[in-house]
Design a protein around this motif. Structure first.
Motif, short mmCIF file in Angstrom:
data_model
loop_
_atom_site.label_atom_id
_atom_site.label_comp_id
_atom_site.label_asym_id
_atom_site.label_seq_id
_atom_site.Cartn_x
_atom_site.Cartn_y
_atom_site.Cartn_z
N HIS A 102 0.87 -1.34 0.47
CA HIS A 102 -0.30 0.00 0.11
C HIS A 102 0.84 1.21 -0.23
N THR A 103 0.78 2.13 -0.66
CA THR A 103 1.21 3.52 -0.87
C THR A 103 0.09 4.85 -1.00
N GLN A 104 0.25 5.99 0.33
CA GLN A 104 -0.37 6.73 0.81
C GLN A 104 0.52 8.05 0.47
N LEU A 105 -0.65 9.34 0.07
CA LEU A 105 0.55 10.67 -0.30
C LEU A 105 -0.87 11.42 0.58
N ARG A 106 -0.29 11.97 1.84
CA ARG A 106 -1.28 13.15 2.49
C ARG A 106 -0.13 14.13 2.19
N ILE A 107 -1.10 15.36 1.68
CA ILE A 107 -1.42 16.67 2.55
C ILE A 107 -1.59 17.01 4.10
N SER A 108 -1.00 17.56 4.43
CA SER A 108 -1.09 17.94 5.82
C SER A 108 -1.03 19.36 6.00
N THR A 109 -1.80 19.86 6.92
CA THR A 109 -1.56 21.39 7.48
C THR A 109 -1.33 20.97 9.01
N ALA A 110 -0.49 21.47 9.46
CA ALA A 110 -0.16 21.62 11.38
C ALA A 110 -0.08 23.32 11.98
N CYS A 111 -0.60 23.32 12.94
CA CYS A 111 -0.17 24.28 13.79
C CYS A 111 1.22 24.17 14.85
N ILE A 112 1.33 24.26 14.99
CA ILE A 112 2.71 23.92 16.18
C ILE A 112 3.60 25.54 16.47
N ARG A 113 3.03 24.67 17.81
CA ARG A 113 3.50 26.12 18.74
C ARG A 113 4.71 25.66 19.50
N VAL A 114 5.60 27.08 19.94
CA VAL A 114 7.36 26.68 19.86
C VAL A 114 7.41 27.80 21.20
N GLU A 115 7.98 27.07 22.74
CA GLU A 115 7.95 27.71 23.46
C GLU A 115 9.58 26.97 23.85
N SER A 116 10.72 28.01 24.31
CA SER A 116 11.84 27.91 24.45
C SER A 116 12.01 26.21 23.84
N GLY A 117 12.95 26.48 22.78
CA GLY A 117 12.83 25.10 21.84
C GLY A 117 12.47 24.12 21.51
N LYS A 118 10.98 24.21 22.28
CA LYS A 118 10.03 22.75 22.61
C LYS A 118 8.89 22.89 21.36
N CYS A 119 8.38 22.11 20.76
CA CYS A 119 7.92 21.79 19.73
C CYS A 119 6.53 21.51 20.23
N TYR A 120 4.82 21.87 20.54
CA TYR A 120 4.01 21.13 20.71
C TYR A 120 3.18 21.79 19.54
N TRP A 121 2.47 20.23 19.32
CA TRP A 121 2.44 20.25 17.99
C TRP A 121 0.25 20.62 19.12
N GLN A 122 -0.67 21.71 17.89
CA GLN A 122 -1.86 22.53 18.43
C GLN A 122 -3.50 21.89 17.67
N TYR A 123 -3.08 21.47 16.25
CA TYR A 123 -3.45 21.04 15.43
C TYR A 123 -3.30 19.72 14.15
N LEU A 124 -3.99 19.40 13.87
CA LEU A 124 -3.70 18.97 12.44
C LEU A 124 -4.47 18.37 11.38
N HIS A 125 -4.57 19.06 9.84
CA HIS A 125 -5.54 18.13 9.18
C HIS A 125 -4.79 17.50 8.33
N GLU A 126 -5.22 16.32 7.88
CA GLU A 126 -4.67 15.65 6.94
C GLU A 126 -5.63 15.32 5.96
N THR A 127 -5.41 15.33 4.85
CA THR A 127 -6.32 14.95 3.38
C THR A 127 -5.32 14.48 2.56
N LEU A 128 -6.32 12.80 2.13
CA LEU A 128 -5.00 12.62 0.97
C LEU A 128 -5.61 12.95 -0.43
N VAL A 129 -4.00 12.66 -1.09
CA VAL A 129 -3.92 12.90 -2.89
C VAL A 129 -4.56 11.35 -3.18
N GLN A 130 -5.33 11.82 -3.88
CA GLN A 130 -5.58 10.39 -5.04
C GLN A 130 -5.26 10.19 -5.86
#
Length: 130
Positions: A102-130
């Motif tokens: 199986h092979t799958q391609l996704r286009i994703s959009t993420a919102c990442i907060r960066v504090e003191s060099g540490k990353c925190y994912w707040q939001y992710l939206h994934e969309t399949l590419v047909q």
């Protein structure tokens, strides 16, 4: 000093390395810990099926599937910074997942907060590419 957007861009790759390790390695406790600590407590994700899930559901998904996709390969490409506000970075990227059957391609959009060099994912939206 490294600009926070570079930390967020690097974290996208790192996070998917940890995801691949969790799915392929039955002894991936260190990667699981790094992975789960990268999500904000109020994290939300829109899945490729269109469902909105929370951190609790994402945590369960990873914990229940440690080592269960031994041949999975994940490649990240085409990372594009979209928007920056204070310490929040909206980034679009492509995620290519491959197994022997199986092979799958996704286009994703993420919102990442960066504090003191540490990353925190707040939001992710994934969309399949047909």
């Amino acid at each position: 000093m490294n600009h926070p957007i570079n930390e967020a861009l690097k974290n996208i790759v790192d996070l998917h390395i940890w995801i691949e390790d969790v799915f392929t390695n039955p002894n991936a406790q260190d990667s699981l810990k790094k992975l789960l600590s990268s999500f904000d407590q109020n994290f939300k994700m829109i899945t490729v099926q269109g469902h909105c899930i929370s951190l609790a559901e994402v945590s369960t998904l990873f914990r229940e599937n440690i080592g269960k996709k031994s041949a999975l390969k994940i490649t990240i490409s085409n990372t594009i910074p979209l928007f920056e506000a204070k310490n929040h970075y909206w980034i679009q990227y492509q995620e290519h997942q491959q197994t022997p059957d199986h092979t799958q391609l996704r286009i994703s959009t993420a919102c990442i907060r960066v504090e003191s060099g540490k990353c925190y994912w707040q939001y992710l939206h994934e969309t399949l590419v047909q």
